[in-house]
Design a protein around this motif. Sequence first.
Motif, PDB file in Angstrom:
ATOM      1  N   ARG A 207     101.704  27.580 -78.005  1.00  9.46           N
ATOM      2  CA  ARG A 207     100.522  26.812 -77.584  1.00  9.46           C
ATOM      3  C   ARG A 207     100.963  25.742 -76.592  1.00  9.46           C
ATOM      4  NH1 ARG A 207      95.958  27.214 -80.561  1.00  9.46           N
ATOM      5  NH2 ARG A 207      95.363  25.098 -79.998  1.00  9.46           N
ATOM      6  N   ILE A 208     100.381  25.783 -75.423  1.00  5.76           N
ATOM      7  CA  ILE A 208     100.773  24.831 -74.383  1.00  5.76           C
ATOM      8  C   ILE A 208      99.689  24.800 -73.308  1.00  5.76           C
ATOM      9  CG2 ILE A 208     102.088  26.621 -73.163  1.00  5.76           C
ATOM     10  CD1 ILE A 208     103.991  24.456 -72.209  1.00  5.76           C
ATOM     11  N   GLY A 209      99.465  23.624 -72.785  1.00  3.10           N
ATOM     12  CA  GLY A 209      98.482  23.515 -71.733  1.00  3.10           C
ATOM     13  C   GLY A 209      98.482  22.127 -71.122  1.00  3.10           C
ATOM     14  N   PRO A 210      98.047  21.984 -69.902  1.00  5.50           N
ATOM     15  CA  PRO A 210      97.685  23.072 -68.990  1.00  5.50           C
ATOM     16  C   PRO A 210      98.919  23.818 -68.515  1.00  5.50           C
ATOM     17  CG  PRO A 210      97.647  20.976 -67.831  1.00  5.50           C
ATOM     18  CD  PRO A 210      97.938  20.659 -69.267  1.00  5.50           C
ATOM     19  N   LEU A 211      98.740  25.056 -68.085  1.00  9.97           N
ATOM     20  CA  LEU A 211      99.890  25.826 -67.607  1.00  9.97           C
ATOM     21  C   LEU A 211      99.463  26.928 -66.650  1.00  9.97           C
ATOM     22  CD1 LEU A 211     102.903  26.687 -67.689  1.00  9.97           C
ATOM     23  CD2 LEU A 211     102.335  28.109 -69.658  1.00  9.97           C
TER      24      LEU A 211
ATOM     25  N   LYS B 168     112.206  21.862 -67.554  1.00 12.30           N
ATOM     26  CA  LYS B 168     113.507  21.289 -67.920  1.00 12.30           C
ATOM     27  C   LYS B 168     114.517  22.432 -67.905  1.00 12.30           C
ATOM     28  CE  LYS B 168     116.810  18.902 -69.969  1.00 12.30           C
ATOM     29  NZ  LYS B 168     117.864  19.903 -69.649  1.00 12.30           N
ATOM     30  N   THR B 169     115.416  22.378 -66.925  1.00 11.84           N
ATOM     31  CA  THR B 169     116.387  23.457 -66.797  1.00 11.84           C
ATOM     32  C   THR B 169     117.750  23.015 -67.328  1.00 11.84           C
ATOM     33  OG1 THR B 169     116.927  22.746 -64.544  1.00 11.84           O
ATOM     34  CG2 THR B 169     115.204  24.390 -64.778  1.00 11.84           C
ATOM     35  N   ASP B 170     118.653  23.943 -67.416  1.00 14.75           N
ATOM     36  CA  ASP B 170     120.016  23.642 -67.850  1.00 14.75           C
ATOM     37  C   ASP B 170     120.715  22.752 -66.818  1.00 14.75           C
ATOM     38  OD1 ASP B 170     122.545  24.339 -69.478  1.00 14.75           O
ATOM     39  OD2 ASP B 170     123.084  24.867 -67.413  1.00 14.75           O
TER      40      ASP B 170
ATOM     41  N   ALA C   7     109.896  26.348 -75.388  1.00 14.44           N
ATOM     42  CA  ALA C   7     109.083  25.129 -75.453  1.00 14.44           C
ATOM     43  C   ALA C   7     109.750  23.985 -74.697  1.00 14.44           C
ATOM     44  CB  ALA C   7     108.846  24.733 -76.911  1.00 14.44           C
ATOM     45  N   GLN C   8     111.063  23.908 -74.836  1.00 17.76           N
ATOM     46  CA  GLN C   8     111.803  22.846 -74.140  1.00 17.76           C
ATOM     47  C   GLN C   8     111.782  23.093 -72.633  1.00 17.76           C
ATOM     48  OE1 GLN C   8     115.992  22.643 -75.004  1.00 17.76           O
ATOM     49  NE2 GLN C   8     116.215  20.605 -74.132  1.00 17.76           N
TER      50      GLN C   8
ATOM     51  N   ARG D 222     108.634  22.165 -71.285  1.00 23.00           N
ATOM     52  CA  ARG D 222     108.309  20.799 -71.683  1.00 23.00           C
ATOM     53  C   ARG D 222     106.949  20.749 -72.362  1.00 23.00           C
ATOM     54  NH1 ARG D 222     111.325  16.462 -68.300  1.00 23.00           N
ATOM     55  NH2 ARG D 222     109.984  15.248 -69.661  1.00 23.00           N
ATOM     56  N   ALA D 223     106.839  21.551 -73.415  1.00 22.10           N
ATOM     57  CA  ALA D 223     105.557  21.703 -74.103  1.00 22.10           C
ATOM     58  C   ALA D 223     105.044  20.389 -74.673  1.00 22.10           C
ATOM     59  CB  ALA D 223     105.695  22.753 -75.213  1.00 22.10           C
ATOM     60  N   GLY D 224     105.948  19.438 -74.916  1.00 23.54           N
ATOM     61  CA  GLY D 224     105.529  18.172 -75.505  1.00 23.54           C
ATOM     62  C   GLY D 224     104.911  17.196 -74.520  1.00 23.54           C
ATOM     63  N   ASP D 225     105.063  17.458 -73.231  1.00 19.69           N
ATOM     64  CA  ASP D 225     104.515  16.539 -72.236  1.00 19.69           C
ATOM     65  C   ASP D 225     102.990  16.577 -72.219  1.00 19.69           C
ATOM     66  OD1 ASP D 225     107.064  15.963 -71.558  1.00 19.69           O
ATOM     67  OD2 ASP D 225     107.015  16.846 -69.550  1.00 19.69           O
TER      68      ASP D 225
END
Length: 283
Positions: free
Chosen positions: A6-10, A102-104, A66-67, A70-73
């Motif tokens: 679950r993530i949005g907007p995307l 967020k990349t390596d 998710a990381q 950046r699903a938490g943003d």
Amino acid sequence: MRFELRIGPLDLGQTLGCGQTFRWRLQHDGAWRGPLGDQMVMLRKSRAGVEVEAFPGRRGIGDAVAQHLRAGDDVGAIQRALSKDPVLAPGIRSMRGLRIVKTDEWECLVSFMLATYANIPRISKMIETISARFGERITDETNAFPSIACLRKVPEEELRRCGLGYRARYVHAVCEALDETDLARMKRLGPEELRRELKSLPGVGDKVADCVSLFGFGRLEAFPIDVWMERAFWRLYGQKGSYEKLRRFAADRFGPYAGYAQEYLYFNERRYASAGMCAFSQE
DNA sequence: GCCCAGGAGTGTG
DNA sequence: CACACTCATGGG
């Protein structure tokens, strides 16, 4: 393994399509496919976010996706804050689904060192080539991006034969100057210290340091300035001058989410150049 | 063929 | 500080 995040907007195209990261590919069926760490991932837009398919589907891949996205943003809140800038607001509306990824850290550092004076298709090709030759195999078609230790063993001449040109020397030198513990330590540095330390590496100047801070180290206040950003600043804000001057202008004007403002300006300036249209209001 | 690319490093005025 | 030049090469 298959699951939904679950993530949005995307909007996957706006997010993975050009410039932030270089290994995602749009498939014919509309899904985006790319390596994430040591696994292959396919992302497909769904009603509540994205449907994720991972191979081989080891534990932790859910968190990794998710990381990465950046699903938490709270991107909506960031957009509302930046929309207070009347010049920026119209451009944001056409880029609602853009998320900063967020990349390596290591892959990001090398990718943007390779990005100097090259266009995006070529950057992708260089990264695919060194991954194919020196990275661990994920599937028949795709290898993971090689670790520092892996790449350190590669002679500069061999890197040059991957089409890196003069960048081969920098990549080789950075492999010898840096190890995993350095990167781990740099994660804890403040923004200016991180920037200074990145810039101390061979082949890393202002712009690359800011890209790596933004995408690799997840510092949303970072504001990379390239030729597109200079054009946008001049066209929309009447600003020009040294990198430092423009950087301060951006920090003052856009604050802690300057990185998002940069992406909106970047995409719209490119769109403006190619289509001759402008989503922003003129000054 | 020609142009330019999500620049950086180095040298000079 | 600003500018000029070089770097090595391949997409469009």
